[in-house]
Scaffold this active site. Structure first.
Site, PDB file in Angstrom:
ATOM      1  N   SER A 173      -1.029 -25.448  26.546  1.00 17.44           N
ATOM      2  CA  SER A 173      -1.010 -25.542  27.958  1.00 17.44           C
ATOM      3  C   SER A 173      -0.336 -26.960  28.490  1.00 17.44           C
ATOM      4  CB  SER A 173      -2.764 -25.838  28.242  1.00 17.44           C
ATOM      5  OG  SER A 173      -3.389 -24.693  28.256  1.00 17.44           O
TER       6      SER A 173
ATOM      7  N   SER B  96      -2.487 -24.136  31.061  1.00 14.16           N
ATOM      8  CA  SER B  96      -3.333 -24.392  32.030  1.00 14.16           C
ATOM      9  C   SER B  96      -2.879 -25.580  32.883  1.00 14.16           C
ATOM     10  CB  SER B  96      -4.734 -24.775  31.379  1.00 14.16           C
ATOM     11  OG  SER B  96      -4.601 -25.878  30.374  1.00 14.16           O
TER      12      SER B  96
ATOM     13  N   LYS C 193      -3.938 -34.788  34.649  1.00 17.69           N
ATOM     14  CA  LYS C 193      -4.418 -33.641  34.516  1.00 17.69           C
ATOM     15  C   LYS C 193      -6.018 -33.679  35.078  1.00 17.69           C
ATOM     16  CE  LYS C 193      -4.959 -29.284  31.958  1.00 17.69           C
ATOM     17  NZ  LYS C 193      -4.527 -28.622  30.773  1.00 17.69           N
TER      18      LYS C 193
END
Ligand SMILES: [Zn+2]
Lengths: 98, 518, 520
Positions: free
Chosen positions: B194, B170, B95
Site C-alpha cells: 500500500s 490503499s 494517511k
C-alpha cells in the site's frame, strides 16, 4: 464444486456480527466461493514438517514495568460514545447471558 | 487562517507552485538558511490543496489552522535562534489510518466518519516532535483494504497523471498528494504494497521499512503481523529524511524492534554501486508473468543503469513466491477479521439501530453491515471462515507454513545477493471502475509487493520511467534483508540519479499539470 | 437465538439417594484477579471502586490503533502461582485471541492463552475437614491442576430498566470499562473423581485452599465477594462404575466458599433427577442464585461458540528463562497448609484450638504476638477470647470488625500479657487496661500508669486486710480450719474488696492460708 455455500457465508457472517441483506449475501457468497477456492492452493505446498510462522520478527519477552500511567479522563473516554449515561457507555439490551 | 502576514506571503499562484515544487531537502535547507518561512511554505501547500484537491480528493481532512500554528511556532523558534530538527517547518500529510489527537480519523470508513481520537499515534507524535506542520489526513481504501483507493467510503482519489485513473492503494491519497505537489512528504502504511504500489503508479518514491522498524502504535490495524508504516516522497533523499523521523523503538508497540535506526539519510547520498550484488526475482518479473510490456521495458533499462553503476545483476529464484498471494489472502483477512471486531458501535463508531427494540447483538450486526463497505465485509467473512473451527489447519495454519517457506526463499536469495529487484506493480495505473467488480483481478496488483510483508523485509519503490504504451509511470521495487533498510536508499538514490541523467529529470517532472475540474 | 427453559423450580432428588447410583465428576475453573498496580496490557490503575470509566485508556477501551504491552509483574505472578501449584512452567508460550462479540469486551476478543499456557500439570493437596457432628478424621484430597494461564478481565455492565436490575427484561445496559484489562489468572483443574459423597466439600476445600495459597503468595486480595476470586463449577454425574463421564454443566456466579459447596450439591441433585427420568443433561451454562440456593439455565453451548483462537499477532512470545523461574521459586512462601501444621506443633495447640484459630483468621496475628514475646497460650487466650469478643461489636452501630481493625497491635497484647505474668496486673485490671488501649490512650503500660492500675505489692497492707476479714468472719475461719479449704474463696472476695481490687488474688489466698496455718 462449491467450497463455500450460501449457508456457510450466512453462518460466518453471523459469527462476524455482520447482518447481511439477502442480495449482499448472494453476491458475496459467489465471490467468496471463488476466492476460497483460490487461496486453498496453500494446501498444495507446505508439508507437515514446515513450522508455521506467525510473526516476521523472532522477538520474545517484551514486557513493561508495573507502573501506573495516566488514564484518559472520563470525558475523553466517552467522547466518541454513540450514547452515554451516568459516565458509562450506554448500549442496547444484552441478550441471554449474565 | 486569515493572518495578514500569511496572506501577504502567500502571493500569487505561480509563486505557490514554485515553493511546492521544491524537494523536502531544498525546503529544509531554505528554511534553515532563513530564506523561507514555514508559514510561507505551509500556506503555499494549503493554497494548492484548496485549488487542486477538490479535483483529486487526496485529502479527507485539511487542518489549515493546525498546520499554520505549527509553522508559526517553528518560525518563531528559528527566529529566536533555537536549534531545530532537520525537517522542522516542512509540511507533511498523514494517511488517515494514523490516529491524530483531536483530528477526525476515519481509516476511509463510514464506520469511523465521526471518530476523533483522544491520542496520537507514535508516528504522529514523532512528526510533531520533528515540528513538521501536518497539512491533513489523506484518503485511502477503507481500512487499507484495496489497491486503488476506490474502496474509500469518501470517494476515490484520482491519479494526478490521468484523472480517470486510480492512484494505487490503499495509500492512494498520500501518493497522489505528493505527486501533485500538495505535500512534499506523506506518511503511508503498507500491509501488502500500500505504500510501494501507489508510489509506482504515481511516479513517486515509497518505502516499507523492516517490520518493527516503525511503531504501529496508533495506526489503525489491518493485519498486525504485516502492517508497517513508511514514508512517501518525490525523491529518495526526501524519503530518507522522513524515514529517519518516524523510525526507532517504541515501548508502546511490543513488536517494535529495539535496535539503532540504520543510516538511511547517509545511504541516500550513494552514487556508486560497485560490487553490489543485485538479484532479479524470476517469479515476479517478466512479460511471461503478466507484467505490462512498458513496465517491463523500464525495468530492464533500470537494470542496465544499475550495471552502469557497478552492480552485478544475477537472476535468483524464489519458488514459493507463487503461493504468496494465496497465503496473504488468508493471513490478512484472518487477522483483519479480529482487528476489525472492535468496530461494533458500542464505544465509538456509527451506530445503526434497526426498528423495534433491538438487542446489542442486532445493533452490532446492523451497524457493521451499514458501516463497512463490500471489500471489508468480504475480507472479514473470509478471515472469519479461515479461522473457524474445522478450517483453521487447512487455511490459516497452512498459510503460516507457506509464510515460513517464503521467508526461507528470501534467506536463500540474500545469501547470493545483497538486494533483490522487480517491477513494483505488474501494470501502470488502471482506469477507475475497471476492477471494482472483480476482487481477484484487483488482488493481483500486489503480486510483487506481498512477499516482503510476509517475510518482514524492507522494500522500496522508485520510479523507473513511463511506459511507452500509455505514458504512465512505472516503479522498480528494491528489497533488502531485515534491518538493512539503508541498502534500499543506497540503491534507490544511485538509480534515481542515473535515471535522472538519462531521462533529463525526475520521472515526476514528466507529469502533466492537473486540469482542475469544476 | 437461544432457548430459555421456562421458569419454575427444577426437579431434584435427595442427595444421599443419588449417591447410590451415580458418581460425581467435578471440574473447577477459578479466575483470580491479580493485585498488580496496573492492567495486563496497559498502564491504567486497577483500584477497586473507582468512579466509572476513570481507569481507561486507548488500549483497554479497544480504541482503533491501540496495542497491548505485557505487564511484567503479572507474568511473574502467573509463574509464582504455577510454581506454588507444583506446575511445570512453559519455556515458551504465547497469548492468543479468543474471538467473540460482547459489549463488555472492548476489542470483541479476549487476549488469553489457548494451547500454550504458562503453567501446566500441577497439583494441590487440600484438607477436607470432618463433617459437622460426625466423629471422623479430616482427609486429604489431591486436586490435579491441568493448567494456569494469563488473560484479561472484561468491563462491567449494569442493566437498566429490568425489574430486578438483572439482564432479563432490561431495556439497555451501561458499561464501565475500569475492570476491562485487569490481569486474570485462570486455574483449571483436571476432572476431580472419586470424591463420592464428599465431592461438594472437596470443591469447597479446594477453593478455600487455593484462596489461602494465593493470599500467602500476595498476588491477589482474593475477595470472592468483590469478584477478585471467581469460581465456575463444572459438574457431571456418571452411573456408578461407568468409565465415560456424563454431560456436564458449568455453573457460574459462585462467589463464596459456601456457595461452591451448595452449588455443586444442588447440581448433583438436579442432574440425578434428569438422568433418573431417562432424559439427558443439556450442556449449558447455569447461574447460581445464592438467595434461593438453586441454579437456573443460562445459555446453551452452540455453534456460535466458535472462538477462532489464533496467536495474538500484537504480542511476542513469553519465554521465561530457567534462571528467572528459579529466582521466582525462591520467593515462594511456605505452603499455607504445611505452615499451619508447623505452627500448631510449635504452639502446642490441639486440633480443635488450631481450627478455631484458623477459622477466626487469627493465625497471622497470633504468630506476630508470639514473635514479640508472648507465650502461644497467652496469645491465643487474648486474641481468641477477650479481643475476639470485643471485635464482634466494635464496629459502628455495634457491628463486627476484624481482629486487626480493633486498634490493638500484637505488641500491645504481648506487653499486656507481660504485665499480667509479671504480677503487676490481675485479669480484671488487664481488661481495664485494654479498655484504655482501645480508647486510644496509649500502650498498656501507659494506660496502666495513667489509670493507676497496679497490684499492691506490699504484703503489709494486704496482711492487714486479711486480718480484718478473718476477724469479721469467724464462722468461715472455722470451716476452713475444719478442712473446707474451698471456703477461702468467699474471704478472698472480701479482701479484694477492701483492697479496691488493687491486689493479687493469688497472694491474698496464700496469706489467708498462712495466717490460719492451713495447707492449700
Ligand atoms: Zn488502559
Amino acid at each position: 464444486m462449491s467450497n463455500l455455500s450460501r449457508e456457510d457465508v450466512a453462518h460466518v457472517a453471523m459469527l462476524a456480527r455482520i447482518q447481511l441483506e439477502d442480495a449482499e449475501l448472494d453476491r458475496l457468497a459467489a465471490q467468496l466461493d471463488q476466492i476460497v477456492d483460490w487461496v486453498g492452493q496453500v494446501g498444495e505446498v507446505a508439508s507437515a514438517d514446515v513450522p508455521p510462522m506467525s510473526h516476521p520478527m523472532p522477538l520474545a519477552n517484551v514486557t513493561r514495568p508495573d507502573e501506573v500511567r495516566d488514564s484518559l479522563t472520563v470525558e475523553q473516554a466517552l467522547a466518541n460514545a454513540p450514547q452515554a449515561q451516568d459516565d458509562r457507555f450506554a448500549v442496547p439490551r444484552i441478550l441471554d447471558e449474565e | 487562517m486569515s493572518d495578514p502576514t500569511t496572506h501577504a506571503a502567500s502571493g500569487a499562484g505561480a509563486a505557490d507552485a514554485d515553493l511546492t515544487r521544491l524537494t523536502a531537502v531544498e525546503m529544509a535547507d531554505r528554511l534553515a538558511a532563513g530564506a523561507l518561512t514555514s508559514v510561507e511554505l505551509t500556506q503555499a501547500h494549503l493554497d494548492r490543496i484548496e485549488r487542486i484537491d477538490p479535483t483529486l480528493n487526496a485529502f479527507l481532512l485539511v487542518d489549515a489552522e493546525g498546520a499554520l500554528a505549527t509553522a508559526r511556532e517553528v518560525d518563531a523558534a528559528r527566529a529566536a535562534g533555537e536549534q531545530l530538527p532537520r525537517l522542522a517547518g516542512v509540511p507533511v500529510a498523514v494517511k488517515d489510518i494514523a490516529c491524530t489527537q483531536g483530528l477526525t480519523t476515519t481509516a476511509g470508513s463510514r464506520m469511523l466518519e465521526d471518530f476523533v481520537p483522544p491520542y496520537d499515534a507514535t508516528v504522529v507524535a514523532r512528526i510533531r516532535q520533528a515540528r513538521m506542520p501536518i497539512l491533513g489526513k489523506t484518503n485511502m481504501d477503507e481500512f487499507a483494504m484495496g489497491s486503488s483507493t476506490e474502496h474509500s467510503a469518501f470517494g476515490p482519489t484520482r491519479n494526478p497523471w490521468d484523472l480517470d485513473r486510480i492512484p494505487g492503494g490503499s495509500g492512494g491519497g498520500s501518493s497522489a498528494a505528493v505527486a501533485a505537489y500538495l505535500a512534499p512528504l506523506a506518511i503511508g502504511s503498507d500491509t501488502g504494497g500500500s505504500i510501494r504500489q501507489p508510489a509506482a503508479v504515481t511516479g513517486t518514491v515509497g518505502t516499507k521499512p523492516t517490520y518493527g522498524a516503525v511503531s504501529r502504535y496508533g495506526i489503525i490495524a489491518l493485519a498486525s503481523s504485516l502492517d508497517q508504516i513508511g514514508p512517501c516522497a518525490r525523491t529518495v533523499a526526501d524519503a530518507a529524511l522522513l524515514h529517519e523521523v518516524i523510525a526507532g523503538h517504541d515501548p508502546m508497540d511490543s513488536t517494535s524492534v529495539d535496535a539503532p535506526v540504520p543510516d538511511v539519510v547517509g545511504a541516500a547520498g550513494t552514487t556508486d554501486l560497485s560490487g553490489l550484488r543485485v538479484g532479479v526475482v524470476r517469479e515476479i518479473s517478466g512479460s511471461d508473468q503478466g507484467f505490462q510490456p512498458g513496465v517491463q521495458a523500464r525495468f530492464d533499462e533500470a537494470l542496465d543503469a544499475l550495471r552502469d553503476l557497478g552492480a552485478e545483476i544475477t537472476e535468483v529464484s524464489c519458488p514459493h513466491f507463487a503461493y504468496a498471494m494465496a497465503a496473504y489472502y488468508l493471513i490478512l483477512p484472518s487477522e483483519a477479521s479480529s482487528n476489525l471486531a472492535r468496530y461494533d458501535a458500542m464505544r465509538y463508531g456509527r451506530r445503526v439501530t434497526p426498528d423495534g427494540s433491538p438487542s446489542a447483538e442486532q445493533v452490532m450486526g446492523a451497524s457493521r453491515d451499514a458501516g463497512f463497505g463490500d471489500e471489508v465485509k468480504r475480507r472479514i467473512i473470509l478471515g472469519t471462515y479461515a479461522l473457524s473451527s474445522g478450517y483453521y489447519d487447512a487455511y490459516y495454519g497452512q498459510a503460516q507454513k507457506v509464510r515460513t517457506l517464503i521467508a526461507r526463499d528470501f534467506e536463500a536469495a540474500f545469501e547470493q545477493v545483497d538486494v533483490l529487484v522487480s517491477p513494483t506493480a505488474p501494470t501502470t495505473a488502471f482506469r477507475i471502475g475497471d476492477k471494482t467488480e472483480d476482487p481477484m483481478a484487483m488482488y493481483l496488483n500486489d503480486i510483487a509487493t506481498i512477499p516482503a510483508n510476509l517475510a518482514g523485509v524492507p522494500g522500496m519503490s522508485v520510479p523507473s520511467g513511463t511506459a511507452d504504451e500509455d505514458g504512465l509511470p512505472a516503479g522498480l521495487q528494491i528489497l533488502a534483508p531485515a534491518m538493512q533498510d539503508q541498502r534500499l536508499y543506497a540503491v534507490g538514490a544511485a538509480l534515481e540519479a542515473r535515471l535522472r541523467e538519462r531521462q533529463g529529470g525526475y520521472v515526476i517532472e514528466q507529469a502533466p499539470e492537473i486540469e482542475v475540474r469544476a | 437465538m437461544s432457548t430459555r427453559t421456562s421458569a419454575g423450580p427444577d426437579r431434584t432428588v435427595p442427595y444421599d439417594d443419588l449417591l447410590t447410583r451415580y458418581e460425581p465428576v467435578l471440574g473447577l475453573e477459578v479466575h483470580v484477579e491479580l493485585g498488580t498496580a496496573t492492567k495486563m496490557f496497559c498502564g491504567c490503575a486497577t483500584g477497586f471502586g473507582a468512579e466509572p470509566n476513570t481507569q481507561t485508556c486507548p488500549v483497554c477501551l479497544g480504541l482503533p490503533g491501540a496495542l497491548p504491552v505485557v505487564n511484567r509483574t503479572a507474568v511473574e505472578s502467573a509463574i509464582r502461582i504455577g510454581l506454588a501449584l507444583n506446575c511445570g512452567i512453559a519455556e515458551w508460550c504465547r497469548f492468543a485471541r479468543k474471538n467473540y462479540f460482547y459489549p463488555d469486551m472492548p476489542k470483541n476478543f479476549q487476549t488469553s492463552q489457548y494451547d500454550e499456557p504458562i503453567a501446566v500439570d500441577g497439583w494441590l493437596d487440600v484438607e477436607v475437614p470432618p463433617r459437622e457432628g460426625v466423629d471422623e478424621e479430616p482427609f486429604t484430597y489431591r486436586v490435579e491442576i491441568e493448567r494456569a494461564h494469563m488473560e484479561e478481565d472484561t468491563g462491567k455492565s449494569t442493566h437498566v430498566g429490568g425489574s430486578t436490575g438483572r439482564i432479563h427484561g432490561a431495556s439497555h445496559s451501561l458499561v464501565d470499562y475500569n475492570r476491562a484489562g485487569i490481569p486474570l489468572i485462570e486455574i483449571v483443574t483436571k476432572p476431580l473423581t472419586g470424591a463420592g459423597e464428599r465431592a461438594p466439600e472437596v470443591a469447597r476445600a479446594y477453593v478455600g485452599a487455593l484462596r489461602d495459597l494465593l493470599r500467602a503468595l500476595d498476588v491477589s486480595d482474593v475477595k470472592m465477594e468483590q469478584g477478585s476470586l471467581r469460581c465456575d463449577a463444572n459438574v457431571s454425574l456418571m452411573p456408578t462404575g461407568a468409565e465415560r463421564f456424563g454431560t456436564r454443566t458449568e455453573t457460574k456466579n459462585v462467589n463464596s466458599l459456601r456457595s461452591v459447596e451448595r452449588a455443586v450439591r444442588y447440581e448433583m441433585t438436579r442432574h440425578a433427577a434428569v438422568l433418573d427420568a431417562g432424559e439427558s443433561i443439556l450442556q449449558e451454562t447455569r447461574h447460581w442464585h445464592e438467595d434461593t440456593g438453586i441454579t437456573t439455565s443460562g445459555r446453551p453451548k452452540s455453534d456460535a461458540d466458535d472462538y477462532r483462537y489464533f496467536p495474538e499477532p500484537d504480542l511476542v512470545p513469553v519465554a521465561p528463562t530457567r534462571e528467572d523461574v528459579e529466582r521466582l521459586r525462591a520467593t515462594l512462601p511456605e505452603n499455607p497448609a504445611e505452615r499451619r501444621r508447623r505452627l500448631q506443633e510449635e504452639w502446642g495447640y490441639s486440633d480443635l484450638e488450631m481450627r478455631d484459630v484458623v477459622n477466626a483468621g487469627a493465625v497471622e496475628v497470633i504468630e506476630a504476638t508470639v514473635a514479640v514475646g508472648a507465650s502461644p497460650a497467652a496469645a491465643r487466650k487474648w486474641w481468641m477470647g477477650e479481643l475476639a469478643r470485643r471485635a464482634k461489636t466494635a464496629g459502628e452501630d455495634g457491628s463486627a470488625v476484624g481482629l486487626l481493625d480493633l486498634g490493638v497491635t500484637p505488641a500491645h497484647v504481648a506487653e499486656l500479657d507481660d504485665l499480667v505474668t509479671s504480677g503487676r496486673l490481675n485479669d480484671s485490671m488487664a481488661r481495664q487496661t485494654l479498655d484504655g488501649v482501645l480508647a486510644g490512650e496509649g500502650s498498656p503500660t501507659e494506660v496502666a500508669d495513667a489509670r493507676g492500675l497496679e497490684l499492691v505489692q506490699d504484703d503489709g497492707a494486704l496482711q492487714a486486710a486479711v486480718d480484718e476479714v478473718l476477724a469479721e468472719n469467724p464462722d468461715v475461719v472455722e470451716k476452713i480450719r475444719g478442712g473446707k479449704v474451698q471456703a477461702v474463696g468467699a474471704l478472698i472476695g472480701q479482701v479484694m474488696k477492701k483492697m479496691r481490687g488493687q491486689a493479687d488474688a493469688g497472694r491474698a489466698r496464700q496469706l489467708i492460708l498462712d495466717t490460719l496455718g492451713v495447707q492449700g
